[in-house]
Design a protein around this motif. Structure first.
Motif, PDB file in Angstrom:
ATOM      1  N   GLU A  92      55.757   3.928  14.871  1.00 52.98           N
ATOM      2  CA  GLU A  92      55.661   2.958  16.229  1.00 52.98           C
ATOM      3  C   GLU A  92      54.776   2.036  15.638  1.00 52.98           C
ATOM      4  O   GLU A  92      54.794   0.705  15.944  1.00 52.98           O
ATOM      5  N   TYR A  93      53.676   2.282  14.748  1.00 53.12           N
ATOM      6  CA  TYR A  93      52.921   1.117  14.239  1.00 53.12           C
ATOM      7  C   TYR A  93      53.251   0.617  12.743  1.00 53.12           C
ATOM      8  O   TYR A  93      52.866  -0.517  12.415  1.00 53.12           O
ATOM      9  N   LEU A  94      54.003   1.377  12.117  1.00 54.24           N
ATOM     10  CA  LEU A  94      54.463   1.000  10.797  1.00 54.24           C
ATOM     11  C   LEU A  94      55.606  -0.280  11.111  1.00 54.24           C
ATOM     12  O   LEU A  94      55.656  -1.134  10.243  1.00 54.24           O
ATOM     13  N   ARG A  95      56.081  -0.289  12.276  1.00 53.70           N
ATOM     14  CA  ARG A  95      57.062  -1.472  12.490  1.00 53.70           C
ATOM     15  C   ARG A  95      56.384  -2.723  12.525  1.00 53.70           C
ATOM     16  O   ARG A  95      57.155  -3.902  12.521  1.00 53.70           O
ATOM     17  N   LEU A  96      55.188  -2.621  12.780  1.00 53.01           N
ATOM     18  CA  LEU A  96      54.359  -4.095  12.769  1.00 53.01           C
ATOM     19  C   LEU A  96      54.126  -4.590  11.831  1.00 53.01           C
ATOM     20  O   LEU A  96      53.621  -5.768  11.709  1.00 53.01           O
ATOM     21  N   ASN A  97      54.300  -3.942  10.633  1.00 57.04           N
ATOM     22  CA  ASN A  97      53.917  -4.340   9.147  1.00 57.04           C
ATOM     23  C   ASN A  97      55.217  -4.999   8.558  1.00 57.04           C
ATOM     24  O   ASN A  97      56.175  -4.407   8.214  1.00 57.04           O
ATOM     25  N   GLU A  98      55.150  -6.192   8.283  1.00 55.05           N
ATOM     26  CA  GLU A  98      56.218  -7.235   7.649  1.00 55.05           C
ATOM     27  C   GLU A  98      56.840  -6.512   6.374  1.00 55.05           C
ATOM     28  O   GLU A  98      57.708  -6.527   5.977  1.00 55.05           O
ATOM     29  N   LYS A  99      55.810  -6.164   5.477  1.00 55.47           N
ATOM     30  CA  LYS A  99      55.883  -5.481   4.249  1.00 55.47           C
ATOM     31  C   LYS A  99      56.912  -4.237   4.375  1.00 55.47           C
ATOM     32  O   LYS A  99      57.539  -3.964   3.686  1.00 55.47           O
ATOM     33  N   VAL A 100      56.487  -3.393   5.545  1.00 56.44           N
ATOM     34  CA  VAL A 100      57.143  -2.233   5.561  1.00 56.44           C
ATOM     35  C   VAL A 100      58.836  -2.640   6.077  1.00 56.44           C
ATOM     36  O   VAL A 100      59.566  -2.039   5.631  1.00 56.44           O
ATOM     37  N   LEU A 101      58.810  -3.590   6.784  1.00 53.96           N
ATOM     38  CA  LEU A 101      60.127  -3.819   7.294  1.00 53.96           C
ATOM     39  C   LEU A 101      60.925  -4.646   6.143  1.00 53.96           C
ATOM     40  O   LEU A 101      62.038  -4.222   6.164  1.00 53.96           O
ATOM     41  N   ASP A 102      60.417  -5.282   5.300  1.00 54.38           N
ATOM     42  CA  ASP A 102      60.964  -5.728   4.144  1.00 54.38           C
ATOM     43  C   ASP A 102      61.578  -4.346   3.284  1.00 54.38           C
ATOM     44  O   ASP A 102      62.639  -4.740   2.671  1.00 54.38           O
ATOM     45  N   LEU A 103      60.480  -3.408   2.877  1.00 52.54           N
ATOM     46  CA  LEU A 103      60.925  -2.435   2.474  1.00 52.54           C
ATOM     47  C   LEU A 103      62.224  -1.785   2.925  1.00 52.54           C
ATOM     48  O   LEU A 103      63.245  -1.435   2.207  1.00 52.54           O
ATOM     49  N   VAL A 104      62.294  -1.567   4.261  1.00 53.85           N
ATOM     50  CA  VAL A 104      63.439  -0.738   5.038  1.00 53.85           C
ATOM     51  C   VAL A 104      64.774  -1.719   4.620  1.00 53.85           C
ATOM     52  O   VAL A 104      65.670  -1.379   4.208  1.00 53.85           O
ATOM     53  N   ARG A 105      64.506  -3.193   4.770  1.00 50.50           N
ATOM     54  CA  ARG A 105      65.750  -3.945   4.521  1.00 50.50           C
ATOM     55  C   ARG A 105      66.275  -3.927   3.093  1.00 50.50           C
ATOM     56  O   ARG A 105      67.319  -4.134   3.025  1.00 50.50           O
ATOM     57  N   ALA A 114      66.760   8.815   8.841  1.00 46.29           N
ATOM     58  CA  ALA A 114      65.649   8.699   9.748  1.00 46.29           C
ATOM     59  C   ALA A 114      65.834   9.981  10.888  1.00 46.29           C
ATOM     60  O   ALA A 114      66.808  10.221  11.338  1.00 46.29           O
ATOM     61  N   ILE A 115      64.405  10.295  11.379  1.00 43.26           N
ATOM     62  CA  ILE A 115      64.750  11.400  12.034  1.00 43.26           C
ATOM     63  C   ILE A 115      63.658  11.114  13.443  1.00 43.26           C
ATOM     64  O   ILE A 115      62.717  10.428  13.171  1.00 43.26           O
ATOM     65  N   CYS A 116      63.909  11.483  14.363  1.00 46.66           N
ATOM     66  CA  CYS A 116      63.103  11.671  15.790  1.00 46.66           C
ATOM     67  C   CYS A 116      62.677  10.402  15.792  1.00 46.66           C
ATOM     68  O   CYS A 116      63.599   9.378  16.405  1.00 46.66           O
ATOM     69  N   HIS A 117      61.445   9.852  16.022  1.00 47.34           N
ATOM     70  CA  HIS A 117      60.955   8.278  16.250  1.00 47.34           C
ATOM     71  C   HIS A 117      61.163   7.297  15.139  1.00 47.34           C
ATOM     72  O   HIS A 117      60.963   6.403  15.115  1.00 47.34           O
ATOM     73  N   GLY A 118      61.851   7.842  13.977  1.00 42.82           N
ATOM     74  CA  GLY A 118      62.042   7.252  12.606  1.00 42.82           C
ATOM     75  C   GLY A 118      63.014   5.941  13.081  1.00 42.82           C
ATOM     76  O   GLY A 118      62.609   4.843  12.362  1.00 42.82           O
ATOM     77  N   PRO A 119      63.912   6.107  13.803  1.00 43.37           N
ATOM     78  CA  PRO A 119      64.662   4.631  14.263  1.00 43.37           C
ATOM     79  C   PRO A 119      64.058   3.720  14.891  1.00 43.37           C
ATOM     80  O   PRO A 119      64.485   2.641  14.838  1.00 43.37           O
ATOM     81  N   GLN A 120      62.926   3.974  15.382  1.00 44.19           N
ATOM     82  CA  GLN A 120      61.901   2.632  15.884  1.00 44.19           C
ATOM     83  C   GLN A 120      61.492   1.863  14.790  1.00 44.19           C
ATOM     84  O   GLN A 120      61.727   0.510  14.975  1.00 44.19           O
ATOM     85  N   LEU A 121      61.529   2.412  13.620  1.00 41.22           N
ATOM     86  CA  LEU A 121      61.070   1.447  12.454  1.00 41.22           C
ATOM     87  C   LEU A 121      62.515   0.794  12.150  1.00 41.22           C
ATOM     88  O   LEU A 121      62.492  -0.531  11.699  1.00 41.22           O
ATOM     89  N   LEU A 122      63.588   1.609  11.896  1.00 42.68           N
ATOM     90  CA  LEU A 122      64.930   0.767  11.558  1.00 42.68           C
ATOM     91  C   LEU A 122      65.193  -0.258  12.427  1.00 42.68           C
ATOM     92  O   LEU A 122      65.543  -1.346  12.345  1.00 42.68           O
ATOM     93  N   ALA A 123      65.026   0.102  13.860  1.00 42.51           N
ATOM     94  CA  ALA A 123      65.256  -0.855  14.866  1.00 42.51           C
ATOM     95  C   ALA A 123      64.519  -2.220  14.705  1.00 42.51           C
ATOM     96  O   ALA A 123      65.087  -3.223  14.530  1.00 42.51           O
ATOM     97  N   ALA A 124      63.210  -2.104  14.451  1.00 38.52           N
ATOM     98  CA  ALA A 124      62.380  -3.293  14.035  1.00 38.52           C
ATOM     99  C   ALA A 124      62.868  -4.045  12.819  1.00 38.52           C
ATOM    100  O   ALA A 124      62.673  -5.362  12.765  1.00 38.52           O
ATOM    101  N   ALA A 125      63.504  -3.571  11.911  1.00 38.55           N
ATOM    102  CA  ALA A 125      63.952  -3.902  10.605  1.00 38.55           C
ATOM    103  C   ALA A 125      65.232  -4.671  11.000  1.00 38.55           C
ATOM    104  O   ALA A 125      66.010  -4.996   9.931  1.00 38.55           O
ATOM    105  N   GLY A 126      65.881  -4.424  12.079  1.00 38.85           N
ATOM    106  CA  GLY A 126      67.349  -4.891  12.203  1.00 38.85           C
ATOM    107  C   GLY A 126      68.570  -3.956  11.440  1.00 38.85           C
ATOM    108  O   GLY A 126      69.387  -4.504  11.150  1.00 38.85           O
ATOM    109  N   ALA A 127      68.039  -2.662  11.163  1.00 39.91           N
ATOM    110  CA  ALA A 127      69.006  -1.928  10.287  1.00 39.91           C
ATOM    111  C   ALA A 127      70.128  -0.851  11.438  1.00 39.91           C
ATOM    112  O   ALA A 127      70.603  -0.176  10.710  1.00 39.91           O
ATOM    113  N   LEU A 128      69.715  -1.155  12.544  1.00 37.12           N
ATOM    114  CA  LEU A 128      70.610  -0.251  13.594  1.00 37.12           C
ATOM    115  C   LEU A 128      71.855  -0.858  14.011  1.00 37.12           C
ATOM    116  O   LEU A 128      72.896  -0.471  14.677  1.00 37.12           O
TER     117      LEU A 128
END
Length: 187
Positions: A92-105, A114-128
């Motif tokens: 929920e809060y890692l998705r607010l960090n642009e460096k984390v989103l770049d890492l996912v991308r 990704a499991i449970c709430h993990g897809p929240q981070l993937l959604a923010a990174a545009g990976a879904l």
């Protein structure tokens, strides 16, 4: 391809969803690096145990401390065969960090589990977008809003769509981890 797996975590990650995959993947012969933004190797994050009692949603209880074994700022994503994103409150809060989103991308061409709430981070990174995705049911709207197709499955089940492996909760660990390892071995 590398036998290294990167795990992105943060405070109040779900206890089972960080501890079990971290140890199980090591037992299978993988080197697993667990990182957290703004924390260094040897530092700890707090985990949480999500449980159901008589409430309409889960409650959060203190879990164990989890020790990081790599530095977020020193990660070279090209060194890793796959990315693991545990659930809990951390995405929920890692998705607010642009460096984390770049890492996912950076893992768009490799397996991401990704499991449970993990897809929240993937959604923010545009990976879904265009992917069939399972997640904790409360994350279904975010999956849909990010262009993914939310798939409701049993809590002990997991799905794979291309390089994306998702599951609704920790009871799915056996199937979720098997799908991840199979995708790594096929890459």
């Amino acid at each position: 391809m590398s036998k290294k797996i990167l795990m992105i975590v943060g405070d109040f990650v779900e206890d089972y969803e960080v501890m079990v995959p971290f140890q199980a993947l090591q037992a299978m012969g993988f080197e697993v690096d667990a990182v957290c933004p703004d924390k260094k190797s040897g530092e700890q994050i707090a985990t949480a145990v999500h449980d159901f009692e008589t409430h309409q949603t889960y409650l959060e209880k203190p879990g164990h401390n989890f020790t990081l074994n790599a530095d977020f700022d020193n990660i070279k994503t090209a060194d890793y065969a796959a990315l693991v994103v545990p659930g809990g409150r951390a995405p929920e809060y890692l998705r607010l960090n642009e460096k984390v989103l770049d890492l996912v991308r950076a893992f768009s061409d490799r397996p991401i589990a990704a499991i449970c709430h993990g897809p929240q981070l993937l959604a923010a990174a545009g990976a879904l977008e265009g992917k069939k995705v399972s997640a904790y049911p409360a994350c279904a709207p975010e999956v849909r809003l990010s262009g993914g197709e939310y798939v409701e499955i049993e809590l002990d089940d997991a799905i794979c769509d291309g390089n994306l492996i998702t599951a609704p909760a920790w009871p799915a660990h056996p199937k979720w981890l098997r799908l991840l390892v199979d995708r790594i071995n096929q890459s």
